[in-house]
Write a protein that holds these residues in place. Sequence first.
Motif, PDB file in Angstrom:
ATOM      1  N   LYS A  72     -16.755 -24.625  -9.952  1.00  0.00           N
ATOM      2  CA  LYS A  72     -17.435 -25.875  -9.625  1.00  0.00           C
ATOM      3  C   LYS A  72     -18.914 -25.635  -9.321  1.00  0.00           C
ATOM      4  O   LYS A  72     -19.613 -26.528  -8.872  1.00  0.00           O
ATOM      5  CB  LYS A  72     -16.731 -26.575  -8.470  1.00  0.00           C
ATOM      6  CG  LYS A  72     -15.369 -27.099  -8.901  1.00  0.00           C
ATOM      7  CD  LYS A  72     -14.611 -27.753  -7.780  1.00  0.00           C
ATOM      8  CE  LYS A  72     -13.242 -28.219  -8.294  1.00  0.00           C
ATOM      9  NZ  LYS A  72     -12.335 -28.571  -7.208  1.00  0.00           N
TER      10      LYS A  72
ATOM     11  N   ALA B 269     -24.769 -26.824  -9.676  1.00  0.00           N
ATOM     12  CA  ALA B 269     -24.391 -27.956  -8.826  1.00  0.00           C
ATOM     13  C   ALA B 269     -25.200 -27.866  -7.541  1.00  0.00           C
ATOM     14  O   ALA B 269     -25.147 -26.861  -6.848  1.00  0.00           O
ATOM     15  CB  ALA B 269     -22.901 -27.905  -8.525  1.00  0.00           C
TER      16      ALA B 269
ATOM     17  N   GLN C 132     -20.130 -34.595  -2.611  1.00  0.00           N
ATOM     18  CA  GLN C 132     -19.933 -34.238  -4.018  1.00  0.00           C
ATOM     19  C   GLN C 132     -21.200 -33.572  -4.511  1.00  0.00           C
ATOM     20  O   GLN C 132     -22.246 -34.217  -4.606  1.00  0.00           O
ATOM     21  CB  GLN C 132     -19.649 -35.499  -4.852  1.00  0.00           C
ATOM     22  CG  GLN C 132     -18.193 -35.865  -4.898  1.00  0.00           C
ATOM     23  CD  GLN C 132     -17.909 -37.064  -5.790  1.00  0.00           C
ATOM     24  OE1 GLN C 132     -18.800 -37.871  -6.067  1.00  0.00           O
ATOM     25  NE2 GLN C 132     -16.676 -37.187  -6.227  1.00  0.00           N
TER      26      GLN C 132
ATOM     27  N   GLY D  32     -23.757 -31.927  -7.199  1.00  0.00           N
ATOM     28  CA  GLY D  32     -24.084 -32.341  -8.555  1.00  0.00           C
ATOM     29  C   GLY D  32     -25.568 -32.251  -8.777  1.00  0.00           C
ATOM     30  O   GLY D  32     -26.296 -31.668  -7.965  1.00  0.00           O
TER      31      GLY D  32
ATOM     32  N   GLU E 180     -17.078 -38.328 -17.151  1.00  0.00           N
ATOM     33  CA  GLU E 180     -17.235 -37.236 -18.109  1.00  0.00           C
ATOM     34  C   GLU E 180     -16.920 -37.705 -19.532  1.00  0.00           C
ATOM     35  O   GLU E 180     -17.628 -37.378 -20.486  1.00  0.00           O
ATOM     36  CB  GLU E 180     -16.286 -36.100 -17.703  1.00  0.00           C
ATOM     37  CG  GLU E 180     -16.404 -34.843 -18.513  1.00  0.00           C
ATOM     38  CD  GLU E 180     -15.454 -33.757 -17.998  1.00  0.00           C
ATOM     39  OE1 GLU E 180     -15.933 -32.756 -17.474  1.00  0.00           O
ATOM     40  OE2 GLU E 180     -14.222 -33.934 -18.106  1.00  0.00           O
TER      41      GLU E 180
ATOM     42  N   ILE F 163     -22.500 -27.928 -13.216  1.00  0.00           N
ATOM     43  CA  ILE F 163     -22.235 -29.259 -13.762  1.00  0.00           C
ATOM     44  C   ILE F 163     -22.487 -29.148 -15.266  1.00  0.00           C
ATOM     45  O   ILE F 163     -23.450 -28.508 -15.687  1.00  0.00           O
ATOM     46  CB  ILE F 163     -23.246 -30.276 -13.170  1.00  0.00           C
ATOM     47  CG1 ILE F 163     -23.170 -30.278 -11.640  1.00  0.00           C
ATOM     48  CG2 ILE F 163     -23.048 -31.663 -13.756  1.00  0.00           C
ATOM     49  CD1 ILE F 163     -21.870 -30.761 -11.072  1.00  0.00           C
ATOM     50  N   TYR F 164     -21.629 -29.748 -16.058  1.00  0.00           N
ATOM     51  CA  TYR F 164     -21.851 -29.712 -17.505  1.00  0.00           C
ATOM     52  C   TYR F 164     -22.603 -30.980 -17.914  1.00  0.00           C
ATOM     53  O   TYR F 164     -22.060 -32.082 -17.824  1.00  0.00           O
ATOM     54  CB  TYR F 164     -20.521 -29.624 -18.264  1.00  0.00           C
ATOM     55  CG  TYR F 164     -19.582 -28.555 -17.739  1.00  0.00           C
ATOM     56  CD1 TYR F 164     -20.085 -27.329 -17.326  1.00  0.00           C
ATOM     57  CD2 TYR F 164     -18.227 -28.777 -17.667  1.00  0.00           C
ATOM     58  CE1 TYR F 164     -19.238 -26.338 -16.832  1.00  0.00           C
ATOM     59  CE2 TYR F 164     -17.365 -27.787 -17.170  1.00  0.00           C
ATOM     60  CZ  TYR F 164     -17.880 -26.586 -16.753  1.00  0.00           C
ATOM     61  OH  TYR F 164     -17.047 -25.611 -16.264  1.00  0.00           O
ATOM     62  N   ASP F 165     -23.819 -30.813 -18.363  1.00  0.00           N
ATOM     63  CA  ASP F 165     -24.654 -31.969 -18.744  1.00  0.00           C
ATOM     64  C   ASP F 165     -24.310 -32.362 -20.181  1.00  0.00           C
ATOM     65  O   ASP F 165     -25.114 -32.208 -21.102  1.00  0.00           O
ATOM     66  CB  ASP F 165     -26.135 -31.599 -18.589  1.00  0.00           C
ATOM     67  CG  ASP F 165     -27.051 -32.790 -18.846  1.00  0.00           C
ATOM     68  OD1 ASP F 165     -26.557 -33.940 -18.769  1.00  0.00           O
ATOM     69  OD2 ASP F 165     -28.239 -32.559 -19.128  1.00  0.00           O
TER      70      ASP F 165
END
Lengths: 704, 150
Positions: free
Chosen positions: A150, A325, A446, A448, A177, A153-155
Amino acid sequence: MKKSVWSMCGMCTVRCPIRVEVEDNAVTWLEGNQHILKGALCAKGSAGPSLVSDRERPQQPLIRRGGRGAGRWEAVSWEFALDYVADKLKTIIDRHGPEAIMASSRGGPFQDIVKAFTHALGSPNYSNHDSACGRNVHHASLSLFGLGRKGFIYDIKNAKHLVLFGRNILASLRPAEVNQVMDMLDKGGRLTYVDVRQTLTGIKATNFFQVRPGTDYALALALIHEIIKAEGYDAEFVERYTTGFDELAYFVENYSAEWAAKECGIKAKDIHELVGQLIADRPKVIFHPGWMLSRYNDSFYASRALNCLNALMGNIEVEGGLVFAKGAGDCGGKGPRSLTELSPKPTAKRADGVGDVYKQFEKGPGLFHLFYKAMATAQPYPIKGIICVRHDPFSCFPDPQAQKEALDNCDLIVSIDTHYSEFGWYADVILPESTYLERDSMIALQKGMKPRLIMRNKAIEPQADTLCLCTIIKGLATRLGLEQYFPFNTLQELWAWQLEPTGFSPADFEKKGFVEYADKPVMYDRDKLDGKFKTPSGKIEIVSQNLTEWGFPSWKPYVSPDKPPKGQYRLVFGRSPLHAHSHTINNPLLNEMMPENTLWINTREAGKMGVAEGDFVDVISGDVTSVITAKLTDFIHPEAVYTVHGFGRQIPLQTRAYHAGMSDQKLMKGQLQNMDPVGGGLNLCETFVTVRKSSKNHQRKVEL
Amino acid sequence: MNTYTLYLNSKRCIGCHGCVVHCKANKRLPVGPILCEISHESLKSVRGVPKTEFKFRSCYHCEDPFCVTICPTGAMKKRADGIVYVDVPKCIGCMACAGACPWGIPQHNPETNKAVKCDYCMDRLDAGLQPACVTKCTTHALKLVTMKEI
């Protein structure tokens, strides 16, 4: 009276932000938070109110009166139930010490209170379901980046190419997502999908590779080989931020596209074409390292190879790549308080051996399945009490029968859940938790690109005699003299305490349902990433110092997976967008949409068995036989059969789900401890099952 | 002249069936009636990728609806904007409408013993909102299109 409440969905573990409209204590409408999801919600989200009104969930605390699993329950008051559990816990602590108690909960933002309770008792034995989910991915990421899975973050929306190995991203359904994937495709991005079968995700793909089961690692190695050979990697990034590249180049020398094509059963020219695309699309290429990757005995190495491909693409901290993140500190803010900080850290060694016998595994939640070993052998010490919070080990781990045998050594089994779980049905006490629409939850951070605090507000009052988790834990803690570790009487008091260091107040959540630490995405300077990778060297360790020290190779030579013997197939499983694994199967609306699962069989293989579409087939593993309807498709590898996980439930009070469909985990006989020794994930796709046309297909019947 | 139609951008649709459940939840329907459907043909290989496209179907809101003509109590009505809907208090649940409809669109609600069908969530439209299926579509693939005469 009408009101609108910001809350958070609880139908699956994605926990989408939602807005709920309520009139006279009934939900009249709910939708995804407009500020984040523009209203979007999945089918499960909309089926929330039908969970609330479902009377086939526990309506009050229950104490077992018959044998375990016999289903004879006595309904008791909360006072009685909490006294009962607290007394039993005290007895265990007196006889065996606090470490003889373990607790497990759903991972994610709300685990804090369960972990804090375990530690407050004096036990280090907190766990969760992750050894049947993402542990391999997590440990692979740690060994390479020094950051857990974690940590990035997958952009996706800004990517040019998304590569998925068995990650059925559109059916697994994280709405935010999924929208990113669709936006990427709308902008002309490419999707490469690798799996043993075609899926909802694969039908949107630009490139599709139907590989032989268990050969993901081979294809990943070939991609590394071909990219290095073509000098198509980001040499500058690799030079600056990685160690061990030369060893990798040497290791992959024999793993060419031609070799992988043979191994995976695909075409070499298609691999070459993909490599060309990846090089052209770099650095905006994302290799998804897997989500639930507890599958094959080399899944850890497959995930490590996929993450290494990310590094070769140089996609770290770039738009359309893997972005660190960010937490509150990255925005100059402070995070909320957690209850775990208050409890003294237990000094005893973990009963699962994690961090001690198994140095290669991160302590955190440890590995749940290893506690069964401790129960069965009383080594390193006995486990006598177990509390599972919204976690159903019997649905999640292989071979429930073996689990029951281990659990029989326990003096107390408690299930805290919103519904009857298979585990709960075998428990001594069921403490029914209010559904997510009927409970407040702790405030959670969270991480991010724009870190935020999220909140779940109770939308309606409980419809049955249930309580929220925080109240249940507080009630137990008070009875055990541990109330100082839980400094709140109401959730509002807990929120105020949590928020104090952050500078935010509950009122700040009223506008949008969440608060953000930053107005725009926070990105690190890509030229100054030194120190961001928490490995011993501070770099991306293609050859990991830790793995070397612990005696494991960073790159395992590829071993071809076994072929199933004649008449047998490799059992693989997955999920549908209509169910969140086992816990929604009995939901009235979702059950109507998908009441049972089927067994996908390759059309030609089915022909050999004389099985036609819709026929019943027997699926046999050891002494377990299940009967299920066959679904024939050309688009599954002939060595595999596939089913949706979560079905085949055996709780009589769940009338819709009772014996509907087939349970894959019950067929995984003897697989409970079949673990990846480096990644810690269970090898859940290493079971071969016998499939044959069922004798139940006979049409003859006597009416009178 | 119909004012509205529902359009599915099949490129964005992922076949999650969210719309079906959004609809049922909004109309608080019990198990049984389903007012919109997502379907697809079997997969066919297109340049090496097995593909299919999703289709969305709900009521067509016919220009000259048989269900309205056949309804013995005048419960099935067509509004000026073209929406065909059930005037619930007048419905006696005889389901003649379902028999008259070439597609069997009107459904029987076993809880109320009345007919129920897609009315584009006209209560929501009248309140300036979008139908449930459109508002909550997981990928924003469904759109309510307002048609203009050219």
